[in-house]
Motif scaffolding. Structure first.
Motif, PDB file in Angstrom:
ATOM      1  N   ALA A 167       3.524 -20.703   4.901  1.00  0.00           N
ATOM      2  CA  ALA A 167       2.594 -19.626   5.231  1.00  0.00           C
ATOM      3  C   ALA A 167       1.166 -19.959   4.822  1.00  0.00           C
ATOM      4  CB  ALA A 167       3.042 -18.333   4.548  1.00  0.00           C
ATOM      5  N   TYR A 168       1.003 -20.843   3.832  1.00  0.00           N
ATOM      6  CA  TYR A 168      -0.341 -21.213   3.401  1.00  0.00           C
ATOM      7  C   TYR A 168      -1.115 -21.958   4.486  1.00  0.00           C
ATOM      8  CZ  TYR A 168       0.281 -19.786  -1.451  1.00  0.00           C
ATOM      9  OH  TYR A 168       0.462 -19.051  -2.590  1.00  0.00           O
ATOM     10  N   VAL A 169      -0.398 -22.577   5.417  1.00  0.00           N
ATOM     11  CA  VAL A 169      -1.080 -23.287   6.507  1.00  0.00           C
ATOM     12  C   VAL A 169      -0.864 -22.569   7.832  1.00  0.00           C
ATOM     13  CG1 VAL A 169      -1.092 -25.541   5.400  1.00  0.00           C
ATOM     14  CG2 VAL A 169       0.908 -24.855   6.736  1.00  0.00           C
ATOM     15  N   GLY A 170      -0.553 -21.277   7.767  1.00  0.00           N
ATOM     16  CA  GLY A 170      -0.483 -20.454   8.965  1.00  0.00           C
ATOM     17  C   GLY A 170       0.757 -20.622   9.809  1.00  0.00           C
ATOM     18  N   LEU A 171       1.897 -20.985   9.187  1.00  0.00           N
ATOM     19  CA  LEU A 171       3.117 -21.221   9.959  1.00  0.00           C
ATOM     20  C   LEU A 171       4.146 -20.108   9.789  1.00  0.00           C
ATOM     21  CD1 LEU A 171       3.550 -25.064   9.427  1.00  0.00           C
ATOM     22  CD2 LEU A 171       2.605 -23.869  11.399  1.00  0.00           C
ATOM     23  N   GLY A 172       3.775 -19.022   9.157  1.00  0.00           N
ATOM     24  CA  GLY A 172       4.684 -17.893   9.036  1.00  0.00           C
ATOM     25  C   GLY A 172       5.752 -18.118   7.989  1.00  0.00           C
ATOM     26  N   GLY A 173       6.892 -17.477   8.194  1.00  0.00           N
ATOM     27  CA  GLY A 173       7.960 -17.524   7.212  1.00  0.00           C
ATOM     28  C   GLY A 173       7.832 -16.398   6.202  1.00  0.00           C
ATOM     29  N   LEU A 174       8.802 -16.291   5.331  1.00  0.00           N
ATOM     30  CA  LEU A 174       8.821 -15.202   4.361  1.00  0.00           C
ATOM     31  C   LEU A 174       7.758 -15.338   3.278  1.00  0.00           C
ATOM     32  CD1 LEU A 174      12.685 -14.749   3.924  1.00  0.00           C
ATOM     33  CD2 LEU A 174      11.104 -13.234   5.129  1.00  0.00           C
ATOM     34  N   GLY A 175       7.050 -16.456   3.264  1.00  0.00           N
ATOM     35  CA  GLY A 175       5.943 -16.597   2.328  1.00  0.00           C
ATOM     36  C   GLY A 175       4.702 -15.831   2.761  1.00  0.00           C
ATOM     37  N   LEU A 176       4.661 -15.403   4.043  1.00  0.00           N
ATOM     38  CA  LEU A 176       3.469 -14.714   4.553  1.00  0.00           C
ATOM     39  C   LEU A 176       3.158 -13.428   3.803  1.00  0.00           C
ATOM     40  CD1 LEU A 176       1.230 -14.804   6.676  1.00  0.00           C
ATOM     41  CD2 LEU A 176       2.757 -13.543   8.219  1.00  0.00           C
ATOM     42  N   PRO A 177       4.125 -12.529   3.569  1.00  0.00           N
ATOM     43  CA  PRO A 177       3.784 -11.328   2.794  1.00  0.00           C
ATOM     44  C   PRO A 177       3.271 -11.642   1.396  1.00  0.00           C
ATOM     45  CG  PRO A 177       5.937 -11.092   3.839  1.00  0.00           C
ATOM     46  CD  PRO A 177       5.529 -12.516   4.004  1.00  0.00           C
ATOM     47  N   ILE A 178       3.770 -12.736   0.827  1.00  0.00           N
ATOM     48  CA  ILE A 178       3.360 -13.089  -0.528  1.00  0.00           C
ATOM     49  C   ILE A 178       1.887 -13.499  -0.553  1.00  0.00           C
ATOM     50  CG2 ILE A 178       3.764 -14.661  -2.463  1.00  0.00           C
ATOM     51  CD1 ILE A 178       6.690 -14.814  -1.571  1.00  0.00           C
ATOM     52  N   ILE A 179       1.518 -14.419   0.347  1.00  0.00           N
ATOM     53  CA  ILE A 179       0.128 -14.897   0.311  1.00  0.00           C
ATOM     54  C   ILE A 179      -0.851 -13.846   0.823  1.00  0.00           C
ATOM     55  CG2 ILE A 179       0.876 -17.288   0.595  1.00  0.00           C
ATOM     56  CD1 ILE A 179      -0.335 -17.109   3.455  1.00  0.00           C
ATOM     57  N   GLN A 180      -0.389 -12.949   1.674  1.00  0.00           N
ATOM     58  CA  GLN A 180      -1.259 -11.865   2.122  1.00  0.00           C
ATOM     59  C   GLN A 180      -1.431 -10.812   1.043  1.00  0.00           C
ATOM     60  OE1 GLN A 180       0.507 -10.438   5.777  1.00  0.00           O
ATOM     61  NE2 GLN A 180      -0.738 -11.798   7.040  1.00  0.00           N
ATOM     62  N   GLY A 181      -0.388 -10.618   0.249  1.00  0.00           N
ATOM     63  CA  GLY A 181      -0.450  -9.570  -0.766  1.00  0.00           C
ATOM     64  C   GLY A 181      -1.214  -9.950  -2.010  1.00  0.00           C
ATOM     65  N   ILE A 182      -1.331 -11.264  -2.293  1.00  0.00           N
ATOM     66  CA  ILE A 182      -2.021 -11.697  -3.519  1.00  0.00           C
ATOM     67  C   ILE A 182      -3.491 -11.291  -3.521  1.00  0.00           C
ATOM     68  CG2 ILE A 182      -2.783 -13.715  -4.834  1.00  0.00           C
ATOM     69  CD1 ILE A 182      -0.085 -14.996  -4.186  1.00  0.00           C
ATOM     70  N   PRO A 183      -4.288 -11.627  -2.471  1.00  0.00           N
ATOM     71  CA  PRO A 183      -5.702 -11.213  -2.513  1.00  0.00           C
ATOM     72  C   PRO A 183      -5.891  -9.703  -2.413  1.00  0.00           C
ATOM     73  CG  PRO A 183      -5.177 -12.193  -0.389  1.00  0.00           C
ATOM     74  CD  PRO A 183      -4.001 -12.430  -1.276  1.00  0.00           C
ATOM     75  N   LEU A 184      -4.919  -9.007  -1.818  1.00  0.00           N
ATOM     76  CA  LEU A 184      -5.014  -7.548  -1.696  1.00  0.00           C
ATOM     77  C   LEU A 184      -4.509  -6.830  -2.946  1.00  0.00           C
ATOM     78  CD1 LEU A 184      -3.706  -7.140   1.977  1.00  0.00           C
ATOM     79  CD2 LEU A 184      -6.083  -7.101   1.188  1.00  0.00           C
ATOM     80  N   ARG A 185      -3.947  -7.608  -3.884  1.00  0.00           N
ATOM     81  CA  ARG A 185      -3.356  -7.052  -5.100  1.00  0.00           C
ATOM     82  C   ARG A 185      -2.247  -6.052  -4.792  1.00  0.00           C
ATOM     83  NH1 ARG A 185      -8.552  -6.264  -9.238  1.00  0.00           N
ATOM     84  NH2 ARG A 185      -9.273  -8.431  -9.112  1.00  0.00           N
ATOM     85  N   ARG A 186      -1.510  -6.362  -3.742  1.00  0.00           N
ATOM     86  CA  ARG A 186      -0.350  -5.550  -3.367  1.00  0.00           C
ATOM     87  C   ARG A 186       0.877  -6.122  -4.073  1.00  0.00           C
ATOM     88  NH1 ARG A 186      -0.065  -2.694   1.365  1.00  0.00           N
ATOM     89  NH2 ARG A 186       2.043  -2.270   0.578  1.00  0.00           N
ATOM     90  N   ILE A 187       1.093  -5.697  -5.288  1.00  0.00           N
ATOM     91  CA  ILE A 187       2.196  -6.234  -6.072  1.00  0.00           C
ATOM     92  C   ILE A 187       3.537  -5.925  -5.421  1.00  0.00           C
ATOM     93  CG2 ILE A 187       3.281  -6.290  -8.340  1.00  0.00           C
ATOM     94  CD1 ILE A 187       0.459  -7.445  -8.217  1.00  0.00           C
ATOM     95  N   ASP A 188       3.647  -4.736  -4.802  1.00  0.00           N
ATOM     96  CA  ASP A 188       4.905  -4.387  -4.147  1.00  0.00           C
ATOM     97  C   ASP A 188       5.208  -5.337  -2.993  1.00  0.00           C
ATOM     98  OD1 ASP A 188       2.708  -3.473  -2.713  1.00  0.00           O
ATOM     99  OD2 ASP A 188       3.778  -1.733  -1.898  1.00  0.00           O
ATOM    100  N   GLN A 189       4.173  -5.716  -2.256  1.00  0.00           N
ATOM    101  CA  GLN A 189       4.359  -6.639  -1.136  1.00  0.00           C
ATOM    102  C   GLN A 189       4.702  -8.042  -1.620  1.00  0.00           C
ATOM    103  OE1 GLN A 189       1.310  -6.440   1.878  1.00  0.00           O
ATOM    104  NE2 GLN A 189       1.589  -8.598   2.429  1.00  0.00           N
ATOM    105  N   VAL A 190       3.990  -8.510  -2.640  1.00  0.00           N
ATOM    106  CA  VAL A 190       4.252  -9.847  -3.195  1.00  0.00           C
ATOM    107  C   VAL A 190       5.669  -9.924  -3.746  1.00  0.00           C
ATOM    108  CG1 VAL A 190       3.585 -11.514  -4.963  1.00  0.00           C
ATOM    109  CG2 VAL A 190       1.823 -10.266  -3.703  1.00  0.00           C
ATOM    110  N   LEU A 191       6.041  -8.920  -4.550  1.00  0.00           N
ATOM    111  CA  LEU A 191       7.374  -8.920  -5.140  1.00  0.00           C
ATOM    112  C   LEU A 191       8.450  -8.716  -4.077  1.00  0.00           C
ATOM    113  CD1 LEU A 191       9.039  -9.100  -7.694  1.00  0.00           C
ATOM    114  CD2 LEU A 191       8.662  -6.641  -8.058  1.00  0.00           C
ATOM    115  N   GLY A 192       8.143  -7.901  -3.062  1.00  0.00           N
ATOM    116  CA  GLY A 192       9.101  -7.701  -1.974  1.00  0.00           C
ATOM    117  C   GLY A 192       9.361  -8.983  -1.207  1.00  0.00           C
TER     118      GLY A 192
END
Length: 238
Positions: A167-192
């Protein structure tokens, strides 16, 4: 504890299952990258491992290469290959990264499975007049299959966990919610997202664990049963 329940609420929220970044789509991407990488790694590593296990040649080189491959930092390798392949070939760069990570476990499972076989069994097969090819396919491969499946199990878990960084290089996968949630400080999304990856790995581990037990030849299970039955009365008497 509240963060955990918030993460579960995020996971079951209907809005996570709609749109281009729906969890089922990300799950399919995660599994697709894992399957492609493991299949390619198996095509490379398994025949090589069987050759090493059957002939005893090249084991030191295989151990050294496997150790070096395990030491490679996956994220750094992915970024390097993306730069080398170019931004238009990011999927190919990602697959090569995951293949490199999957090879060591498959290679080790293939050759250790053959090395673990009692040499007296191989000698008996030769004494019966079997060719080396027949010994490999009729004796060594069936008896070494449980350890090979164990190597496959380890490779799948290694790759499915590492695919998260795609997901860090724009290829999707379940890592996408994690990397999107980190800058937004969405802990629920990162942990989910982390829980989703962990659950997937757990399910795959359970599946391949059952396959590994099923891969034990029937004759080996039958031979082990009487010895286990003998040990139980001895343990009870003690």
């Amino acid at each position: 504890m509240n963060m955990f329940w918030d993460a579960l609420a995020w996971l079951v929220s209907p809005e996570q299952y709609t749109g281009n970044a729906a969890l089922q789509i990300l799950l399919a991407q995660q599994l697709a990258y894992t399957a492609v990488a493991v299949v390619i790694a198996a095509v490379i590593a398994v025949p090589l491992g069987w050759y090493i296990g059957h002939t005893g040649r090249g084991r030191e080189i295989a151990v050294a290469v496997s150790g070096a491959a395990r030491a490679v930092p996956s994220f750094g390798l992915l970024v390097l290959l993306v730069l080398l392949f170019g931004v238009l070939h990011k999927p190919e760069a990602a697959v090569v990264t995951f293949v490199i990570l999957g090879i060591p476990s498959l290679l080790a499972g293939a050759y250790t499975g053959l090395e673990a076989i009692d040499r007296r069994v191989i000698d008996a097969a030769r004494a019966m007049g079997m060719t080396e090819w027949q010994i490999l396919w009729r004796v060594e491969v069936p008896l070494g299959l449980p350890l090979l499946v164990g190597g496959l199990r380890a490779a799948v878990l290694q790759v499915v966990a590492t695919v998260t960084i795609a997901a860090y290089v724009g290829l999707g996968g379940l890592g996408l919610p994690i990397i999107q949630g980190i800058p937004l400080r969405r802990i629920d999304q990162v942990l989910g997202g982390a829980i989703a990856v962990a659950l997937l790995a757990f399910l795959l581990d359970a599946l391949f664990g059952m396959l590994q037990r099923a891969a034990v030849p029937h004759g080996v299970r039958a031979a082990a049963a009487p010895s286990n039955a003998r040990r139980r009365p001895l343990a009870a008497a003690a």
